[in-house]
Scaffold this active site. Structure first.
Site, PDB file in Angstrom:
ATOM      1  N   ARG A 161       0.799  -1.230   0.000  1.00 38.02           N
ATOM      2  CA  ARG A 161       0.000   0.000   0.000  1.00 38.02           C
ATOM      3  C   ARG A 161       0.833   1.283   0.000  1.00 38.02           C
ATOM      4  NH1 ARG A 161      -4.031  -2.054   4.660  1.00 38.02           N
ATOM      5  NH2 ARG A 161      -5.294  -3.496   3.422  1.00 38.02           N
TER       6      ARG A 161
ATOM      7  N   CYS B   4      -9.520  -1.217   5.529  1.00 37.49           N
ATOM      8  CA  CYS B   4     -10.977  -1.046   5.615  1.00 37.49           C
ATOM      9  C   CYS B   4     -11.419   0.270   6.257  1.00 37.49           C
ATOM     10  CB  CYS B   4     -11.602  -2.222   6.363  1.00 37.49           C
ATOM     11  SG  CYS B   4     -10.810  -2.586   7.944  1.00 37.49           S
TER      12      CYS B   4
ATOM     13  N   SER C 272     -15.228  -8.827  12.328  1.00 34.53           N
ATOM     14  CA  SER C 272     -14.915  -9.230  10.948  1.00 34.53           C
ATOM     15  C   SER C 272     -13.559  -8.708  10.500  1.00 34.53           C
ATOM     16  CB  SER C 272     -16.003  -8.732   9.993  1.00 34.53           C
ATOM     17  OG  SER C 272     -16.103  -7.318  10.039  1.00 34.53           O
ATOM     18  N   GLY C 273     -13.118  -7.584  11.090  1.00 32.27           N
ATOM     19  CA  GLY C 273     -11.819  -7.026  10.737  1.00 32.27           C
ATOM     20  C   GLY C 273     -10.672  -7.962  11.074  1.00 32.27           C
TER      21      GLY C 273
ATOM     22  N   HIS D 138     -17.918  -1.750  10.390  1.00 32.18           N
ATOM     23  CA  HIS D 138     -17.180  -0.840  11.272  1.00 32.18           C
ATOM     24  C   HIS D 138     -17.932   0.491  11.382  1.00 32.18           C
ATOM     25  CE1 HIS D 138     -14.043  -3.682  11.137  1.00 32.18           C
ATOM     26  NE2 HIS D 138     -13.134  -3.064  10.439  1.00 32.18           N
TER      27      HIS D 138
END
Lengths: 347, 347
Positions: free
Chosen positions: A101, A130, A160-161, A243
């Site tokens: 990234r 995210c 979920s993260g 989130h």
């Protein structure tokens, strides 16, 4: 889009991988061939795509032959090992890990924000973190009208993260607590059910965790400016999916909440959720499974003459990961950018 | 403290009421007589105090006769009805509701911050809002060294803030969800289990909810200055007990995180919880049942030259409500202020 593409999903069995598969089908991405790649232990299993059971293969050099597009979501080390191989074999890789990234040669793309960055790819395009994606989608339309100077973000990040196993662990912990037993934490460092804790990613010398620094550095890269000062407190909460973020924005000049509301009501990827009468604003359970980032509670900040407060929820697996990656793939297909790289990136 | 006092608890059966009872016993407050007052439907029940079963009585004018101290935690309207009666009968009222907090004639006290304010009471002393108390205990010691200019707070508030019924509802909802049924929301407006939502207190014209405005207005009153600019986003999270807060502080001049850490490590009512090596910071499950506000993750704010970030958790029912009220009672007893008011307040 008349062409169709040979696609491989790397990490097909994970929470994001299965969502990628679903989105390729739902959004009718032009797939001529689909390879599902995962770790050795998933080989033999199958996953459905358009009514067909596709086998899961293990990753190898040969797996990336005759592939136009790789959607990778198998973690940083897997991406570091296989992305260059895939690119060399002629594929374009949209990578969901943090491996590339911040590489200045690799575009980091949120299609609603900086689609133009994808044009110059050298085989790899990075999908942002995210929490960063969700914030970027909501803040960018405002930043276009009047530059943001500073962001103070506090996050409320779902299980979920941390992946499908963390989601299952929270449920198991909740069951235990409801039955009077002690919760066991194996995937996450502390019990998350009926509890919360600061994000457990590694801390830097300044005391910021990796998740927080992603929000800082990736947002600056996506927005194309180092001038925005950002601080964040990232917190894991016992929500299964989606989130939430409390975002405090300081602009160079006054920005009325009414104007911000008008802008965000027609911004791409944003759904305004504001019912002041019934005190109804974005909630994780309503953001789950949705494509848009739900934004609401846009308020004039009473502590700062140029400040705005806003609140958002977004599906971490969908817009926060898989959907953004598929949108990048659509953008590449649309701009005829799904072709073998001619110059290579140093990774 | 050699004297002992005739005490009444108004709202004895609630989450805070039962905690008041426990704290009076634990902290050995000099009680010569104890009356437990609650609504009509609790009459007939008993609650234990120092091994004795005490009956619950209903509230009436006569209930406040021969009482030195009333600890009231039965909501604003009950306090508005009965506080003046109790004061007239010669009692001092420590009131946990929001009824009198912003009345300029009524002291609003956090004993670690402004004990001197209690001296001039006219029969009623207000106990601040829970989120306000927790923030005040952590921020005041820093504000004493270098003035705070601005606070951006985001809260993570547990179900206990909405009372015992909300705590039970979250558990019932979690059970339902784990069994594949739909959660039912009756106490709170939306399901809270595995979800979260902005605090559901009434919104003002600026879009701030009452809970947020309490943090703004009460903190200014307790700190004795209107100069601190405060904004807050208050959020209910599916935690049973203990609130958390992400606090961003801007000072008039630079404040090093090391100095802040030294100050907070010896501040009254604060317990520093910071293990950077193991990424261990305050968590609700560790704050539950504790007297101190747990403070940690003290960081230099990378977005502001005079900024600090900190993270705290505190037991909402204990220091956020019942403990603070009992500490006020102890302060009053210690300073010989538990005597009938001679001048009355207008309420």
């Amino acid at each position: 889009m008349t062409k169709s593409y040979r696609v491989a999903i790397l990490g097909a069995t994970g929470a994001v991988g299965t969502e990628l598969l679903e989105l390729l089908e739902q959004r009718n991405f032009p797939v001529s061939d689909l390879k599902l790649l995962a770790s050795e232990r998933s080989v033999g299993r199958t996953l459905q795509f358009k009514g067909e059971n596709l086998p899961i293969d293990s990753v190898s050099d040969r797996a990336f032959e005759n592939v136009d597009l790789v959607l990778a979501s198998a973690g940083s080390s897997t991406s570091k090992t296989w992305a260059a191989v895939a690119v060399e074999k002629g594929a374009v890789v949209v990578d969901n890990s943090s491996a590339f990234r911040m590489n200045p040669e690799i575009p980091l793309v949120v299609p609603e924000v900086n689609p133009q960055a994808a044009a110059n790819h050298k085989g790899i395009i990075a999908n942002p973190n995210c929490t960063t994606i969700l914030m970027a989608v909501a803040v960018w339309p405002l930043h276009q009208v009047r530059p943001v100077q500073r962001i103070v973000a506090s996050t409320y990040q779902s299980a979920s993260g941390a992946g499908a196993k963390a989601m299952a662990e929270v449920k198991t912990q909740a069951s235990a607590i409801l039955e009077g037993r002690s919760p066991v934490a194996e995937v996450l460092p502390y019990p998350l059910a009926f509890n919360l804790f600061p994000h457990n990613s590694p801390l830097n010398d300044l005391g910021y965790c990796e998740e927080e620094m992603k929000m800082v550095n990736e947002t600056q890269k996506i927005f194309g400016t180092q001038k925005i000062r950002i601080t964040a407190t990232c917190v894991r909460v016992p929500v299964l999916r989606a989130h939430s973020e409390a975002i405090n924005l300081e602009f160079e000049e006054p920005f009325s909440s009414d104007e911000a509301r008008v802008i965000l009501s027609s911004s791409p990827g944003v759904k305004l959720v504001e019912d002041w009468g019934s005190n109804h604003f974005p909630m994780p359970i309503e953001a789950t499974g949705r494509d848009e980032v739900l934004v609401g509670r846009i308020r004039q900040d009473i502590s700062h003459p140029h400040g705005l407060e806003l609140w958002l929820c977004g599906d971490q697996i969908r817009k926060g990961a898989a959907l953004n990656a598929v949108q990048i793939a659509e953008l590449l297909a649309d701009k005829n950018l799904l072709r073998p790289a001619t110059t290579y990136v140093s990774i």
